[in-house]
Design a protein around this motif. Structure first.
Motif, PDB file in Angstrom:
ATOM      1  N   ARG A  57       0.834  -1.203   0.000  1.00 19.04           N
ATOM      2  CA  ARG A  57       0.000   0.000   0.000  1.00 19.04           C
ATOM      3  C   ARG A  57       0.871   1.256   0.000  1.00 19.04           C
ATOM      4  O   ARG A  57       0.643   2.176  -0.789  1.00 19.04           O
ATOM      5  CB  ARG A  57      -0.943  -0.012   1.207  1.00 19.04           C
ATOM      6  N   ILE A  58       1.880   1.275   0.847  1.00 20.14           N
ATOM      7  CA  ILE A  58       2.763   2.441   0.936  1.00 20.14           C
ATOM      8  C   ILE A  58       3.538   2.631  -0.369  1.00 20.14           C
ATOM      9  O   ILE A  58       3.676   3.746  -0.873  1.00 20.14           O
ATOM     10  CB  ILE A  58       3.742   2.292   2.123  1.00 20.14           C
ATOM     11  N   ALA A  59       4.054   1.531  -0.923  1.00 17.54           N
ATOM     12  CA  ALA A  59       4.883   1.602  -2.131  1.00 17.54           C
ATOM     13  C   ALA A  59       4.055   1.679  -3.412  1.00 17.54           C
ATOM     14  O   ALA A  59       4.614   1.833  -4.493  1.00 17.54           O
ATOM     15  CB  ALA A  59       5.806   0.389  -2.185  1.00 17.54           C
ATOM     16  N   GLU A 109       7.585   6.761   6.762  1.00 19.02           N
ATOM     17  CA  GLU A 109       6.705   5.633   6.455  1.00 19.02           C
ATOM     18  C   GLU A 109       7.090   4.387   7.258  1.00 19.02           C
ATOM     19  O   GLU A 109       6.222   3.626   7.690  1.00 19.02           O
ATOM     20  CB  GLU A 109       6.725   5.336   4.951  1.00 19.02           C
ATOM     21  N   VAL A 110       8.383   4.200   7.509  1.00 23.78           N
ATOM     22  CA  VAL A 110       8.838   3.070   8.326  1.00 23.78           C
ATOM     23  C   VAL A 110       8.369   3.241   9.770  1.00 23.78           C
ATOM     24  O   VAL A 110       7.939   2.281  10.413  1.00 23.78           O
ATOM     25  CB  VAL A 110      10.376   2.912   8.243  1.00 23.78           C
ATOM     26  N   VAL A 111       8.421   4.475  10.286  1.00 24.78           N
ATOM     27  CA  VAL A 111       7.944   4.741  11.644  1.00 24.78           C
ATOM     28  C   VAL A 111       6.439   4.444  11.744  1.00 24.78           C
ATOM     29  O   VAL A 111       5.988   3.790  12.684  1.00 24.78           O
ATOM     30  CB  VAL A 111       8.252   6.193  12.072  1.00 24.78           C
ATOM     31  N   VAL A 112       5.682   4.878  10.754  1.00 22.12           N
ATOM     32  CA  VAL A 112       4.239   4.618  10.733  1.00 22.12           C
ATOM     33  C   VAL A 112       3.983   3.112  10.626  1.00 22.12           C
ATOM     34  O   VAL A 112       3.140   2.565  11.346  1.00 22.12           O
ATOM     35  CB  VAL A 112       3.548   5.387   9.582  1.00 22.12           C
ATOM     36  N   LEU A 113       4.718   2.430   9.764  1.00 17.34           N
ATOM     37  CA  LEU A 113       4.581   0.982   9.617  1.00 17.34           C
ATOM     38  C   LEU A 113       4.858   0.276  10.942  1.00 17.34           C
ATOM     39  O   LEU A 113       4.112  -0.617  11.352  1.00 17.34           O
ATOM     40  CB  LEU A 113       5.532   0.468   8.529  1.00 17.34           C
ATOM     41  N   SER A 114       5.908   0.697  11.633  1.00 20.28           N
ATOM     42  CA  SER A 114       6.243   0.103  12.935  1.00 20.28           C
ATOM     43  C   SER A 114       5.127   0.332  13.943  1.00 20.28           C
ATOM     44  O   SER A 114       4.764  -0.577  14.692  1.00 20.28           O
ATOM     45  CB  SER A 114       7.552   0.693  13.469  1.00 20.28           C
TER      46      SER A 114
END
Length: 84
Positions: free
Chosen positions: A21-23, A45-50
């Protein structure tokens, strides 16, 4: 053991779907052995994913984990102990 297998599959599915979804890629293009950064996620985006991973699985995760462990395979393996 079967419960951990379901949890592992669920976590992998969650990560694949979230990264896709992000990519803006089809989920079928997300490979568990490919470095997550190779999909072009920003640090935000990595922080949100985590954070989403924490919420979905009730874990406490340092966002650096995704950078340190790099792939879905390794992230899931490293978190397996947290779910036990």
């Amino acid at each position: 053991m079967p419960e951990n297998a379901v949890s592992d599959k669920t976590m992998r599915d969650f990560l694949r779907t979230s990264i896709a979804r992000i990519a803006k890629l089809p989920v079928e293009e997300i490979d568990d052995a490919t470095a997550i950064q190779d999909y072009g996620l920003t640090s935000l985006e990595v922080v949100v994913l985590s954070g989403n991973l924490e919420d979905a699985f009730g874990l406490e995760i340092d966002p650096a984990l995704v950078f340190e462990f790099r792939t879905i395979d390794v992230v899931c393996a490293s978190l397996a102990g947290s779910r036990a």
